[in-house]
Motif scaffolding. Structure first.
Motif, PDB file in Angstrom:
ATOM      1  N   THR A 105       3.405   3.385   8.393  1.00 37.69           N
ATOM      2  CA  THR A 105       3.205   2.035   7.866  1.00 37.69           C
ATOM      3  C   THR A 105       4.483   1.243   8.096  1.00 37.69           C
ATOM      4  O   THR A 105       5.576   1.697   7.728  1.00 37.69           O
ATOM      5  CB  THR A 105       2.881   2.077   6.367  1.00 37.69           C
ATOM      6  N   ARG A 107       6.367  -2.425   7.452  1.00 34.27           N
ATOM      7  CA  ARG A 107       6.348  -3.664   6.683  1.00 34.27           C
ATOM      8  C   ARG A 107       7.465  -4.587   7.164  1.00 34.27           C
ATOM      9  O   ARG A 107       8.550  -4.135   7.510  1.00 34.27           O
ATOM     10  CB  ARG A 107       6.528  -3.372   5.195  1.00 34.27           C
ATOM     11  N   ASP A 139       2.472  -6.095   5.444  1.00 31.89           N
ATOM     12  CA  ASP A 139       2.159  -4.927   6.258  1.00 31.89           C
ATOM     13  C   ASP A 139       1.759  -5.425   7.647  1.00 31.89           C
ATOM     14  O   ASP A 139       0.780  -6.154   7.802  1.00 31.89           O
ATOM     15  CB  ASP A 139       1.011  -4.141   5.617  1.00 31.89           C
ATOM     16  N   THR A 141       1.593  -3.228  10.399  1.00 24.16           N
ATOM     17  CA  THR A 141       1.371  -2.022  11.215  1.00 24.16           C
ATOM     18  C   THR A 141       0.417  -2.281  12.364  1.00 24.16           C
ATOM     19  O   THR A 141       0.683  -1.903  13.515  1.00 24.16           O
ATOM     20  CB  THR A 141       0.819  -0.898  10.334  1.00 24.16           C
ATOM     21  N   ARG A 198       2.317   6.772   5.536  1.00 25.28           N
ATOM     22  CA  ARG A 198       1.171   5.933   5.212  1.00 25.28           C
ATOM     23  C   ARG A 198       1.003   5.744   3.708  1.00 25.28           C
ATOM     24  O   ARG A 198       0.322   4.825   3.267  1.00 25.28           O
ATOM     25  CB  ARG A 198      -0.106   6.524   5.827  1.00 25.28           C
ATOM     26  N   LYS A 202       6.086   1.356  -3.336  1.00 27.41           N
ATOM     27  CA  LYS A 202       6.041  -0.098  -3.370  1.00 27.41           C
ATOM     28  C   LYS A 202       7.048  -0.661  -4.360  1.00 27.41           C
ATOM     29  O   LYS A 202       7.623  -1.729  -4.161  1.00 27.41           O
ATOM     30  CB  LYS A 202       4.629  -0.553  -3.733  1.00 27.41           C
ATOM     31  N   GLU A 222       1.792   2.866  -2.850  1.00 36.03           N
ATOM     32  CA  GLU A 222       0.747   2.239  -2.047  1.00 36.03           C
ATOM     33  C   GLU A 222       0.228   3.258  -1.041  1.00 36.03           C
ATOM     34  O   GLU A 222       0.988   3.779  -0.211  1.00 36.03           O
ATOM     35  CB  GLU A 222       1.303   1.018  -1.315  1.00 36.03           C
ATOM     36  N   ASN A 223      -1.066   3.554  -1.132  1.00 38.41           N
ATOM     37  CA  ASN A 223      -1.703   4.506  -0.224  1.00 38.41           C
ATOM     38  C   ASN A 223      -2.438   3.716   0.853  1.00 38.41           C
ATOM     39  O   ASN A 223      -3.459   3.082   0.596  1.00 38.41           O
ATOM     40  CB  ASN A 223      -2.674   5.399  -0.999  1.00 38.41           C
ATOM     41  N   SER A 224      -1.935   3.756   2.078  1.00 38.33           N
ATOM     42  CA  SER A 224      -2.541   3.026   3.187  1.00 38.33           C
ATOM     43  C   SER A 224      -3.597   3.840   3.917  1.00 38.33           C
ATOM     44  O   SER A 224      -4.223   3.333   4.852  1.00 38.33           O
ATOM     45  CB  SER A 224      -1.463   2.589   4.185  1.00 38.33           C
ATOM     46  N   GLU A 226      -7.225   5.707   4.276  1.00 39.02           N
ATOM     47  CA  GLU A 226      -8.568   5.295   3.853  1.00 39.02           C
ATOM     48  C   GLU A 226      -9.209   6.298   2.915  1.00 39.02           C
ATOM     49  O   GLU A 226     -10.319   6.076   2.435  1.00 39.02           O
ATOM     50  CB  GLU A 226      -9.461   5.092   5.087  1.00 39.02           C
ATOM     51  N   PRO A 272      -6.823   5.210  -2.276  1.00 42.76           N
ATOM     52  CA  PRO A 272      -6.420   4.128  -1.375  1.00 42.76           C
ATOM     53  C   PRO A 272      -6.055   2.874  -2.178  1.00 42.76           C
ATOM     54  O   PRO A 272      -6.718   2.526  -3.145  1.00 42.76           O
ATOM     55  CB  PRO A 272      -7.667   3.895  -0.521  1.00 42.76           C
TER      56      PRO A 272
END
Length: 1003
Positions: A105, A107, A139, A141, A198, A202, A222-224, A226, A272
């Protein structure tokens, strides 16, 4: 010039980049997180017609073909390359990211962009942010091209500060919450790319609790991904050390070796999106953070999944609590008196931020050397690196959003609540780990209902985001009184949050107003203060009392300041031009007014002004410290700049003025105060000498030594007393000085001596006026005094006067006390006085009739002083021939300097200088404007604009002047003589001199 600007921007960039992430937050040395700075050279296009959007300048090719593309350093304020520009500008730059970042990820983070930022990456929209002083991130990415050139572009809208006709995207003048010191337009803090796993951290917030000896670490993850993930989290508390004497020369990542004191690991199930986690860790035998011993801890948080690092952060914090108990401040359970300074936060050339860490370190060390334990940054969150140094050096900070209020900004439009909430939220989120930040201050001096209704709501917002600190809803308490929310409390307490500006020289009345502030009616009665005294004012007895603005100004050494500006500054920036404008106009005013006959250079005048400032602030702060009802003060100001160009103890280059040393002395934890009442003494009357001590440390044994000497150094009075210097405030000596001392200037020296030498010392000057100095004049004069303001004194002192009856008076001067009257008889006699002058007579007006000048309360312009309508028959009838105007010459944080020429009116009194403490009671509070003669006493000061333009041109007026009219002369005086006759020998002396001198004009 351009080379110097680029170099200073680079110095700041290296300082800021080391601390980019968030206040007190750094990435751990871990493959879980990488950071790449985007500071350095960018391209910028100023877009005054706002055409860049329609021409799609967010695209690389279109941007490169835009007109007048030029280079700019990031971070920096764009005023450094384009003077006073308000509006739209476009930024662009290219960068690459490694292919190794593809599965992570990424940022994009900005420390601050002022005021609105629209961001594109490779021509695609990234996001929008409003707010000019705190960080934001996106974000990016999925928008990056790895191992290829990426084009980043921003459309930035500055605050609209002065342009009344400008409107951009619905934003107009004064709608944006902003700081007055500069536009600070553009990307003025650092930018970077941050790559993590990922799932990443935060936010990390540490909640210290000195009572439970715990630190609760609040984590936002923060869980990016899915899908739901299971991760390991490790939290560790370590002691980072203390910098009690020599502060570090590098930013905090290398402050000290860390000693682990607590650790905890856990396995988390993260969905997520956003996930919260907290853990309370016990800290055995915690070391508290204080200004004297700034002990710092760090909390490290690491995320891993399947043994692989995802992210890691370390934040610093302090075990400390500032709160209120029994109407006193307490730091970590110990009572503390707040000694603070108003910290302007404007820096030469770089404006909103210092050029490097050394500048901040130096001013923080100067603040500590002056005895301050707290600074109040002025309505602008300091850049994060500044607060990091405050953490390390040990300086408490009151943190506040850029919401100045008063009757100015932000404008009360429908968006105002959302904008203020955004500023409060982002400020607290950014700075709530700083040990130095002890209080949130939400508003300042609210005059408008639209903001008043938001006081509680915004204070509660700050409380919810940070339960640990004091929250003050409004400095000044203009909107129904100020409230303070104690840590963990949602119900506030009322307190006295006071803004108070008095004149200098400081009268006994002013000194007493601070000495008695906050006392009850019974206490004031026992002190002999009359009922209805202004000491009672709006301050409610029995409450916490903090004077958050107090002080008197004095000119910086403007020639020296400008010498350095010409060597190191930038003529494009408003600070350079403001100082040059003030210097040039003061030089012109000195020539026009004759002040240049008293002071041979502008530097001499500036240094004399600093003497008045130094003495005035010493006496005001001394009185405050001697008042047990007062719990602290904030001197206006610690540093000077923009509006408060002369108020600072330090000038804009951070060079100490004369006031620095006096404040340093009065701030000492052990202090001895001297007072002689009255300070201008009639030789036949009694004068009382009193000595008081202040001790904030342990009790010790000492000896008090008091010497009173005359101008020849001969001792006329002395005392030596053994004394146990107990904690707190104590009057240790009160005695009457012997009567009949000869006319002279006397000096009182008091010292406290202990085994180790001198503990504290002080000195004070007073004057004695004997019968030789106050010899009644033999000259005759007429007196037109229908209200009896002068006659009783004249009769008592045996002056040879006749009540003026309207007959010709060409052989004797006429003293006139009439300023306004409807009495036909008095008006008729006044008409004859003027006719006598026209034929060759002399009239001395002790309170001349003049049109009062007022203020225009415009949000950005305090320059104009239109005349107020008047119904005074002396003026409206045309009887008084001089159409003169008078304006306030009281002085406050903008000093008004009263220059006395050597003249017979001041024979036997200090002259050829500024009016100092000798003139404390008679010094003019109003000055006559527009005369075309050089005054005997001239006032000089300046106006200001309520924005980054700062000072305007100086003005000068007359306090005493002799004006030709017809064949005679009209002498005008705004000195406060009549109300002080028989009470202050200086008033008597000046009146006697006026009688003698005016008589000579008729010979």
């Amino acid at each position: 010039m351009k080379k110097r600007c680029a170099q200073s921007a680079g110095l700041w960039s290296s300082f800021a980049a080391a601390l980019l992430l968030a206040a007190t937050t750094v990435a751990l040395a871990s493959p879980g997180r990488e950071q790449r700075s985007l500071d350095g050279t960018w391209q910028i296009v100023f877009d005054p017609t706002d055409s860049g959007k329609s021409q799609q300048w967010q695209r690389r090719q279109n941007f490169s073909q835009a007109p007048n593309v030029r280079s700019i350093q990031v971070p920096s304020c764009w005023e450094r390359i384009r003077q006073d520009y308000e509006g739209v500008a476009w930024y662009g730059r290219t960068f690459t990211v490694p292919a190794t970042w593809q599965d992570r990820t990424v940022r994009l983070r900005f420390g601050a962009v002022n005021y609105i930022a629209e961001v594109w990456l490779n021509g695609l929209a990234v996001g929008f942010h409003e707010g000019g002083y705190t960080p934001f991130e996106f974000d990016v990415t999925d928008l990056l091209e790895f191992d290829q050139a990426n084009f980043l572009s921003l459309r930035v809208i500055s605050p609209i500060v002065t342009n009344r006709s400008l409107e951009i995207d619905g934003l107009t003048k004064d709608e944006a919450p902003h700081w007055r010191g500069a536009i600070a337009g553009g990307i003025w803090q650092s930018a970077a790319l941050i790559a993590t796993g990922r799932a990443h951290l935060k936010d990390v917030f540490v909640e210290p609790n000195i009572h439970k000896k715990t630190a609760t670490v609040h984590v936002q993850i923060e869980n990016s991904f899915e899908t739901i993930k299971h991760i390991q989290i490790k939290t560790e508390i370590a002691y980072s050390g203390s910098t009690t004497s020599t502060p570090p020369k590098k930013p905090h990542p290398a402050v000290a070796k860390r000693e682990r004191v607590a650790t905890r690991s856990a396995r988390l199930r993260v969905v997520p999106g956003s996930n919260g986690y907290r853990v309370a860790l016990r800290i055995p035998k915690p070391k508290y953070w204080t200004p004297a011993h700034p002990h710092l801890y760090s909390a490290s948080v690491q995320l891993r999944a399947k043994g692989r690092p995802l992210d890691a952060l370390r934040v610093r914090f302090g075990m400390r609590e500032l709160t209120v108990r029994n109407n006193d401040y307490y730091l970590n359970g110990r009572k503390i008196f707040i000694k603070s300074g108003f910290w302007e936060g404007l820096y030469p050339t770089t404006l909103a931020h210092p050029k490097d860490a050394a500048v901040v370190r130096n001013e923080l060390l100067l603040a500590k050397a002056a005895g301050f334990n707290l600074l109040r940054p002025w309505r602008k969150p300091p850049p994060s690196p500044v607060l990091d140094l405050a953490d390390e050096i040990g300086m408490m900070i009151i943190d506040c959003p850029p919401i100045e209020c008063m009757n100015r900004w932000p404008k009360a439009v429908p968006q105002v609540e959302a904008r203020i909430a955004n500023e409060v939220r982002s400020l607290v989120m950014r700075d709530r780990n700083h040990a130095s930040v002890v209080s949130w201050e939400i508003f300042n001096e609210i005059e408008r209902k639209a903001l008043r209704r938001l006081k509680r709501k915004m204070a509660i917002l700050a409380r919810k985001l940070d339960p640990t600190r004091l929250v003050v809803d409004e400095s000044g308490g203009w909107a129904g009184g100020a409230n303070v929310f104690l840590p963990y409390r949602y119900e506030p307490i009322k307190f006295n949050e006071i803004h108070s500006y008095k004149k200098s020289p400081v009268s006994a009345e002013i000194y007493d107003s601070y000495l008695h502030l906050g006392k009850t009616d019974d206490e004031l009665g026992r002190l002999g203060v009359k009922k209805g005294s202004h000491y009672r004012s709006h301050v409610v007895p029995g409450r916490l009392s903090y004077i958050s603005e107090i002080g008197y100004g004095g000119l910086p050494d403007l020639p020296e300041v400008m010498r350095r500006y010409r060597k190191e500054g930038n003529p494009l920036t408003p600070d350079y031009r403001g100082h040059q404008r003030l210097l040039s106009s003061i030089e012109r005013s000195m020539k026009e007014s004759g002040i240049s006959d008293v002071f041979k250079s502008t530097s001499e005048l500036c240094l004399a002004s600093q003497e008045i400032q130094a003495t005035g602030n010493k006496l005001m702060l001394e009185a405050v410290r001697l008042n047990p009802e007062i719990d602290g003060y904030c001197l206006h100001a610690f540093t000077g700049g923009d509006w408060v160009i002369g108020a600072g103890m330090l000038d804009i280059w951070r060079q100490p003025k004369k006031v620095f040393q006096t404040v340093k002395e009065v701030n000492r934890p052990r202090y001895v105060a001297i007072r002689v009442m009255p300070s201008n003494v009639y030789a036949h009357a009694a004068a009382r000498l009193s000595i008081s001590t202040i001790n904030e440390l342990d009790a010790i044994r000492s000896t008090l030594e008091v010497l009173v000497t005359n101008s020849h150094g001969q001792v006329v009075h002395e005392r030596r007393l053994p004394l146990r210097l107990s904690e707190g405030i104590r009057k240790v000596l009160s005695e009457e000085l012997r009567r009949g001392l000869p006319t002279d200037t006397y000096r009182v020296r008091a010292s406290l001596r202990g085994r180790g030498g001198t503990i504290a010392k002080n000195e004070l000057v007073f004057r004695v006026f004997g019968s030789d100095a106050l010899r009644t004049p033999s000259e005759q004069f007429y007196l037109l005094d229908p209200e009896g303001l002068v006659r009783p004194f004249a009769e008592r002192r045996g002056l040879r006067f006749k009540n003026y009856d309207g007959k010709p008076a060409d052989k004797l001067p006429v003293l006139v006390s009439v300023q306004e009257t409807t009495d036909c008889g008095a008006l008729g006699r006044l008409k004859h006085v003027i006719e006598n002058v026209r034929r060759g007579g002399v009239a001395v007006f002790l309170n001349p009739p003049a049109i009062e000048m007022g203020w225009i309360r415009d949000p950005d312009d305090y320059v104009s002083h239109p005349p107020k309508p008047t119904s005074n028959p002396v003026i409206t009838s045309g009887l008084f021939p001089l159409r003169i105007k008078r304006r306030s010459a009281h002085g406050h944080w903008i000093s008004v300097n009263h220059s006395v020429r050597p003249h017979p009116v001041f024979e036997g009194l200090p002259s050829g200088r500024l009016m100092g403490q000798t003139y404390q009671n008679v010094c003019a509070l109003e000055s006559i404007m527009g005369l075309r003669v050089k005054p005997i006493v001239a006032s000089i000061s300046w106006n200001f604009r309520a924005n980054y333009h700062g000072p305007t041109k100086s003005w000068w007026g007359a306090d005493v002047a002799s004006v030709p009219y017809g064949k005679g002369r009209i002498v005008l005086s705004t000195l406060r003589l009549m109300e002080n006759l028989g009470k202050d020998p200086v008033a008597d002396k000046i009146l006697f001199n006026l009688v003698r001198w005016s008589s000579t004009l008729l010979r």
